[in-house]
Enzyme design. Structure first.
Site, mmCIF file in Angstrom:
data_model
loop_
_atom_site.group_PDB
_atom_site.id
_atom_site.type_symbol
_atom_site.label_atom_id
_atom_site.label_comp_id
_atom_site.label_asym_id
_atom_site.label_seq_id
_atom_site.Cartn_x
_atom_site.Cartn_y
_atom_site.Cartn_z
ATOM 1 N N HIS A 100 0.801 -1.223 0.000
ATOM 2 C CA HIS A 100 0.000 0.000 0.000
ATOM 3 C C HIS A 100 0.837 1.278 0.000
ATOM 4 C CE1 HIS A 100 -4.452 1.164 1.009
ATOM 5 N NE2 HIS A 100 -3.975 1.826 -0.022
ATOM 6 N N ASP A 123 -10.084 -0.163 3.700
ATOM 7 C CA ASP A 123 -8.906 -0.768 4.332
ATOM 8 C C ASP A 123 -9.219 -1.116 5.785
ATOM 9 O OD1 ASP A 123 -6.242 -1.357 5.135
ATOM 10 O OD2 ASP A 123 -5.416 0.269 3.947
ATOM 11 N N HIS A 125 -6.910 -0.832 7.911
ATOM 12 C CA HIS A 125 -5.986 0.057 8.615
ATOM 13 C C HIS A 125 -6.168 1.500 8.149
ATOM 14 C CE1 HIS A 125 -4.206 -3.996 8.187
ATOM 15 N NE2 HIS A 125 -3.873 -3.826 9.463
ATOM 16 N N ASP A 127 -3.538 3.607 7.909
ATOM 17 C CA ASP A 127 -2.320 3.942 7.147
ATOM 18 C C ASP A 127 -1.927 5.404 7.327
ATOM 19 O OD1 ASP A 127 -2.217 1.342 6.311
ATOM 20 O OD2 ASP A 127 -3.034 1.710 4.330
ATOM 21 N N HIS A 140 4.248 1.095 4.275
ATOM 22 C CA HIS A 140 2.878 0.828 3.790
ATOM 23 C C HIS A 140 1.834 1.196 4.837
ATOM 24 C CE1 HIS A 140 2.012 -3.618 5.259
ATOM 25 N NE2 HIS A 140 2.589 -2.896 6.199
ATOM 26 N N ASP A 228 -7.449 -1.763 -0.344
ATOM 27 C CA ASP A 228 -6.545 -2.765 0.210
ATOM 28 C C ASP A 228 -7.363 -4.030 0.423
ATOM 29 O OD1 ASP A 228 -4.977 -4.356 1.977
ATOM 30 O OD2 ASP A 228 -3.965 -2.570 2.751
ATOM 31 N N ASP A 230 -6.999 -6.308 2.380
ATOM 32 C CA ASP A 230 -7.222 -6.682 3.778
ATOM 33 C C ASP A 230 -8.405 -5.933 4.389
ATOM 34 O OD1 ASP A 230 -6.390 -4.197 4.923
ATOM 35 O OD2 ASP A 230 -4.339 -4.883 5.202
ATOM 36 N N GLU A 273 -1.956 -5.005 -2.046
ATOM 37 C CA GLU A 273 -1.667 -5.980 -0.986
ATOM 38 C C GLU A 273 -2.106 -7.408 -1.305
ATOM 39 O OE1 GLU A 273 0.286 -5.482 1.534
ATOM 40 O OE2 GLU A 273 0.321 -3.283 1.822
#
Length: 301
Positions: A100, A123, A125, A127, A140, A228, A230, A273
């Site tokens: 990412h 996402d 997260h 980030d 990332h 992303d 994830d 990712e």
């Protein structure tokens, strides 16, 4: 959805984190039929190939707060140049990652071409770490902070300007693993976040409606979707480097993409990712390509 002239750009980079294999993500998504899927929807698709990523010896950078900084800067600059060229040609950039951290280059290349760019960050997260707050030193986990003008000068000033995006023009969807420093920054900057709590409570339809109206109210002249894999629950996307249980499900994600398709808000996107080494029979890349189909106008009838 309008028929688009799409440029596909691969970024086979894994320097933004420490688990090898995510550099094979662009190949995995191409193998899963990304180009053919979009062409079947009537879009004109040009595969621009991959940004050249040299293989560096990075072992001496494992214990820093900014792992592989020089390499990330170099590749981000190359990607920003390419994105800017694609947008200038009035083509839609579709970026295949890569970890990412590539979003640093994507947003640097995009933002120069917009007065008021909006970002949807799909996402697990936020980030939004910096060198000071990151528990890992993995870049990332920093691209949104960098794009807001926070972090190492050389990262922040790629393409010689900062910030790339205003905090009030960002919407995060699916967050469920947020570090303490990121939490503080979200509160300080007033960033719009739909965590899994909101998705469970409101439902994905309401979350997406609110997200899109939020950006429209800010009179954005373009919206970048940074997705992303994830963001989805690892049950559906096992091939990611930082899986977090309790994520968005498969159908909710397709619904989100279908709603974005019908809104015509999205002007660029990246899928990141995908790590084939950690995957099960290319399952995560298949999901990514399926979501691309929904984002670019695929429907059930």
């Amino acid at each position: 959805m309008n028929k688009l002239a799409i440029s596909v750009i691969g970024v086979p980079m894994d320097f933004g984190q420490s688990r090898r294999g995510v550099d094979m993500g662009p190949s995995a998504m191409r193998y899963a039929g990304a180009i053919q899927r979009l062409e079947a929807l009537g879009h004109e698709v040009k595969d621009e190939g991959d940004i050249t990523v040299e293989k560096f010896n990075t072992e001496d950078q494992l214990n820093t707060n900014l792992r592989n900084l020089n390499e990330v800067i170099e590749i981000s600059t190359k990607l920003a140049d390419k994105i800017s060229e694609v947008v200038a040609a009035k083509r839609f950039p579709l970026v295949l990652g890569g970890d990412h951290s590539i979003a640093i280059g994507t947003l640097a290349g995009l933002s120069k071409n917009y007065e008021n760019l909006g970002v949807i960050w799909y996402d697990a997260h936020a980030d939004m770490n910096t060198e000071e707050t990151s528990p890992s030193g993995n870049i990332h986990g920093m691209p949104l902070a960098v794009s807001m003008g926070l972090g190492h000068d050389a990262l922040v000033n790629i393409h010689d300007y900062a910030p790339k995006v205003k905090p009030e023009n960002i919407v995060i969807i699916g967050a469920r693993s947020v570090d303490p420093g990121e939490r503080q920054l979200i509160k300080e900057k007033g960033i719009k976040v739909f965590t899994m709590h909101e998705i469970d409570k409101l439902g994905m339809t309401e979350v997406m409606n609110q997200a899109m109206w939020y950006l429209r109210d800010r009179e954005v002249d373009g919206v970048h979707l940074s997705l992303d894999l994830d963001g989805l629950d690892p049950l559906y996307t096992p091939g990611v480097g930082t899986p977090v249980p309790g994520g968005i499900n498969y159908r909710e994600s397709h619904l989100a993409m279908e709603m974005l398709a019908s809104s015509n808000l999205i002007t660029s996107t990246e899928f990141v990712e995908v790590n084939p080494i950690l995957d099960e029979k290319n399952k995560t890349a298949d999901v990514a390509v399926g979501l691309m189909g929904s984002l670019f106008g695929e429907s059930l009838v």
